[in-house]
Design an enzyme around this catalytic site. Structure first.
Site, PDB file in Angstrom:
ATOM      1  N   SER A  18       0.989  -1.043   0.003  1.00 28.61           N
ATOM      2  CA  SER A  18      -0.036  -0.070  -0.054  1.00 28.61           C
ATOM      3  C   SER A  18       0.982   1.233   0.069  1.00 28.61           C
ATOM      4  O   SER A  18       0.641   2.246  -0.731  1.00 28.61           O
ATOM      5  CB  SER A  18      -1.027   0.070   1.096  1.00 28.61           C
ATOM      6  N   THR A  62      -5.964  -3.505   7.354  1.00 27.67           N
ATOM      7  CA  THR A  62      -6.006  -4.747   6.759  1.00 27.67           C
ATOM      8  C   THR A  62      -6.074  -5.682   7.955  1.00 27.67           C
ATOM      9  O   THR A  62      -6.519  -5.118   9.133  1.00 27.67           O
ATOM     10  CB  THR A  62      -4.645  -5.091   5.974  1.00 27.67           C
ATOM     11  N   LYS A  66     -10.312  -5.201  10.327  1.00 26.63           N
ATOM     12  CA  LYS A  66     -11.481  -4.823   9.344  1.00 26.63           C
ATOM     13  C   LYS A  66     -12.731  -4.649  10.195  1.00 26.63           C
ATOM     14  O   LYS A  66     -13.495  -3.809  10.306  1.00 26.63           O
ATOM     15  CB  LYS A  66     -11.919  -5.636   8.197  1.00 26.63           C
ATOM     16  N   ALA A 125     -13.929 -17.861   5.396  1.00 25.95           N
ATOM     17  CA  ALA A 125     -15.318 -17.469   6.061  1.00 25.95           C
ATOM     18  C   ALA A 125     -14.938 -16.257   6.828  1.00 25.95           C
ATOM     19  O   ALA A 125     -15.870 -15.848   7.617  1.00 25.95           O
ATOM     20  CB  ALA A 125     -16.106 -18.634   6.928  1.00 25.95           C
ATOM     21  N   GLY A 126     -14.017 -15.481   6.432  1.00 26.21           N
ATOM     22  CA  GLY A 126     -13.532 -14.425   7.484  1.00 26.21           C
ATOM     23  C   GLY A 126     -14.195 -12.996   6.574  1.00 26.21           C
ATOM     24  O   GLY A 126     -15.166 -12.977   6.063  1.00 26.21           O
ATOM     25  N   ARG A 149     -12.821 -24.280   7.036  1.00 27.90           N
ATOM     26  CA  ARG A 149     -12.542 -25.219   7.878  1.00 27.90           C
ATOM     27  C   ARG A 149     -13.574 -25.786   8.945  1.00 27.90           C
ATOM     28  O   ARG A 149     -13.912 -26.833   9.192  1.00 27.90           O
ATOM     29  CB  ARG A 149     -10.959 -25.003   8.659  1.00 27.90           C
ATOM     30  N   ARG A 153     -18.588 -21.390  11.030  1.00 28.77           N
ATOM     31  CA  ARG A 153     -18.300 -19.847  11.079  1.00 28.77           C
ATOM     32  C   ARG A 153     -18.700 -19.037   9.734  1.00 28.77           C
ATOM     33  O   ARG A 153     -18.851 -17.915   9.610  1.00 28.77           O
ATOM     34  CB  ARG A 153     -16.572 -19.711  11.094  1.00 28.77           C
ATOM     35  N   TYR A 213      -1.421 -12.467  -3.244  1.00 25.12           N
ATOM     36  CA  TYR A 213      -0.524 -11.863  -4.439  1.00 25.12           C
ATOM     37  C   TYR A 213       0.824 -12.016  -4.036  1.00 25.12           C
ATOM     38  O   TYR A 213       1.906 -11.967  -4.947  1.00 25.12           O
ATOM     39  CB  TYR A 213      -0.891 -10.419  -4.731  1.00 25.12           C
TER      40      TYR A 213
END
Length: 270
Positions: A18, A62, A66, A125-126, A149, A153, A213
Site C-alpha cells: 500500500s 488490513t 477490518k 469465511a472471514g 475449515r 463460521r 498476491y
C-alpha cells in the site's frame, strides 16, 4: 492545519504494498501527502486510533482490523454496512468507514472478463469472504458454495446471502464439490490445503481468483493450471484506487482527476 498524513495498519504489515501504491498516486496527483505503515493489532487498535491528531487524513486497514474499524466508524458506506468490514477510515469529518474490497474485487474481475459467472465458490469465511460474496453477487453470481475449515463460521455469510437474494451453502473444504465457473480464495497468505482437497477443488473450481498476491503463485494457485489462476494483485490495485478517491473526494465512486494516468503510475509502482 490541512490533514495530510495517512497510513496502512495491520498485523502483520511488513509485506503491504500500500505505501508504494499510495505514494505513486499522490505524486501523480501533485499532493504532498505522507503515507506510511504501522503494525497495529486488535488489542492496541483503539488506543492507536484515539491518539491520532488533526494532521491525520485517513487510514487503510488490513487484517485483523477490518471488524474493529467497522465498530469504530460513526458512519458506513453501503459495502461496509453489508459486510460488517471496513478497510478505509476517513478522519477529516468524524470517523467515516468504507469498504473498498468489494469494488476492488468487482473491478479486478471485470479486467479479467470474469463477470456474469452464476455458480461461484468462496474459500474462507472471514471478513474478506464477506466482501467477496457481495462482489460476486454484484458481478452476477446466483449461487455460492462457501468452503471453510469450520462451516459454522460461515453462518453470517449464509445470512448475508439471504439478504442479497442468493443461495449460499457452507461446507468443509473436503466435502464433495459440484462444478463452478469461478473460485474466489480469501484464505490468509501462506495457507495450504492438503493435496487431495486442493486437487478436488481445482478440478471443479473453474478459474481461481486468489486474493493473495505475495508470494505468487500461492499454494492454491500452484495446483490450478497457470492459465486458470489469477493473482490478487489486481484487486490490491483497484481497491487502492478507490481508497485514494475516498481520501481525495470522500466518495469511492467519484473518479480521480486524470485517473488513467494515476492508475498507470500505481501499476508501475507494483
Amino acid at each position: 492545519m490541512t490533514p495530510r498524513r495517512l497510513a496502512v495498519w495491520g498485523d502483520p504489515i511488513a509485506h503491504s504494498k500500500s505505501p508504494q501504491l499510495h505514494a505513486a498516486a499522490y505524486a501523480a496527483l501533485g499532493r504532498d501527502w505522507e503515507y506510511t505503515r504501522r503494525q497495529v493489532d486488535e488489542a492496541t487498535f483503539g488506543d492507536a486510533l484515539g491518539a491520532l491528531d488533526e494532521s491525520w487524513r485517513g487510514l487503510s486497514l488490513t487484517m485483523p482490523l477490518k471488524e474493529k474499524a467497522h465498530r469504530a466508524a460513526v458512519t458506513h458506506d453501503r459495502y461496509a454496512d453489508l459486510t460488517g468490514a471496513v478497510n478505509t477510515l476517513l478522519l477529516t469529518d468524524g470517523i467515516r468507514g468504507f469498504n473498498t474490497d468489494v469494488g476492488g474485487i468487482i473491478d479486478a474481475l471485470d479486467e479479467q472478463r470474469l463477470l456474469g459467472i452464476e455458480r461461484v465458490r468462496i474459500l474462507g469465511a472471514g471478513a474478506t469472504a464477506s466482501s467477496a460474496l457481495v462482489a460476486c453477487v454484484e458481478a452476477g453470481a446466483r449461487s455460492v458454495d462457501v468452503r471453510a475449515r469450520r462451516p459454522e463460521r460461515a453462518a453470517d455469510l449464509v445470512a448475508l446471502g439471504r439478504r442479497l437474494g442468493v443461495a449460499v451453502s457452507a461446507s468443509p473444504f473436503d466435502a464433495d464439490a459440484v462444478d463452478v465457473g469461478l473460485t474466489v480464495a480469501t484464505l490468509p497468505g501462506g495457507t495450504a490445503l492438503d493435496g487431495e482437497t486442493s486437487a478436488r477443488l481445482s478440478a471443479s473450481g473453474g478459474v481461481l481468483f486468489d486474493v493473495a498476491y505475495s508470494p505468487w503463485p500461492s499454494a492454491l494457485a500452484s495446483v490450478w493450471n497457470d492459465d486458470r489462476a489469477v493473482s490478487g494483485e489486481g484487486m490490491l490495485l483497484r481497491q487502492a484506487v478507490r481508497q485514494v478517491r475516498i481520501f481525495l473526494h470522500g466518495d469511492q465512486r467519484l473518479p480521480l482527476p486524470s485517473e488513467e494516468a494515476v492508475v498507470a503510475a500505481m501499476k508501475a509502482a507494483l
